[in-house]
Design a protein around this motif. Structure first.
Motif, PDB file in Angstrom:
ATOM      1  N   ILE A   1       0.842  -1.189   0.000  1.00 13.45           N
ATOM      2  CA  ILE A   1       0.000   0.000   0.000  1.00 13.45           C
ATOM      3  C   ILE A   1       0.884   1.249   0.000  1.00 13.45           C
ATOM      4  N   GLU A   2       0.266   2.377  -0.271  1.00 11.99           N
ATOM      5  CA  GLU A   2       1.013   3.641  -0.311  1.00 11.99           C
ATOM      6  C   GLU A   2       1.627   3.939   1.052  1.00 11.99           C
ATOM      7  N   ALA A   3       2.881   4.367   1.021  1.00 12.41           N
ATOM      8  CA  ALA A   3       3.611   4.703   2.241  1.00 12.41           C
ATOM      9  C   ALA A   3       4.152   6.122   2.135  1.00 12.41           C
TER      10      ALA A   3
ATOM     11  N   VAL B   1      10.774   3.077   3.488  1.00 12.40           N
ATOM     12  CA  VAL B   1       9.782   2.246   4.157  1.00 12.40           C
ATOM     13  C   VAL B   1       8.912   1.590   3.091  1.00 12.40           C
ATOM     14  N   ILE B   2       8.378   0.447   3.423  1.00 14.51           N
ATOM     15  CA  ILE B   2       7.372  -0.216   2.605  1.00 14.51           C
ATOM     16  C   ILE B   2       6.247  -0.591   3.554  1.00 14.51           C
ATOM     17  N   TRP B   3       5.038  -0.212   3.188  1.00 11.79           N
ATOM     18  CA  TRP B   3       3.879  -0.563   4.003  1.00 11.79           C
ATOM     19  C   TRP B   3       3.097  -1.646   3.294  1.00 11.79           C
ATOM     20  N   LEU B   4       2.746  -2.670   4.052  1.00 12.66           N
ATOM     21  CA  LEU B   4       1.969  -3.786   3.543  1.00 12.66           C
ATOM     22  C   LEU B   4       0.678  -3.899   4.337  1.00 12.66           C
ATOM     23  N   ASN B   5      -0.342  -4.443   3.715  1.00 11.41           N
ATOM     24  CA  ASN B   5      -1.616  -4.646   4.389  1.00 11.41           C
ATOM     25  C   ASN B   5      -2.078  -6.075   4.132  1.00 11.41           C
TER      26      ASN B   5
END
Length: 86
Positions: free
Chosen positions: A35-37, A45-49
């Motif tokens: 997802i957008e971070a 950073v990397i955002w995951l959901n």
């Protein structure tokens, strides 16, 4: 053990020296979606959901840190909060 009604887990943060590799692992094995971070500038950073569950925030490890990569990678713990600015 009873579960507290209304309590939820929003996200977990994990530091890594290779966040792309770790993100690919979580996406392939557990089905997380990227997802957008936000852009933090000095580090990636990397955002995951995981739909219906929680988010995972992967944070690029500070290369200058003296903290171990994980709990089993050192013989003595390093307790210095100055290495945890992220």
């Amino acid at each position: 053990m009873p579960v507290n009604i209304g309590a939820t887990l929003n996200h977990i943060s994990r530091e890594s020296s290779d966040i792309r590799r770790l993100a690919d692992f979580y996406k392939e094995i557990f089905g997380f979606e990227e997802i957008e971070a936000p852009n933090f500038g000095e580090f990636k950073v990397i955002w995951l959901n995981l739909p219906g569950a929680f988010a995972l925030h992967l944070i690029e490890r500070n290369p200058g840190t003296k903290l171990p990569e994980g709990p089993y990678s050192t013989t003595s713990p390093t307790a210095d909060p100055s290495h945890l600015p992220r």
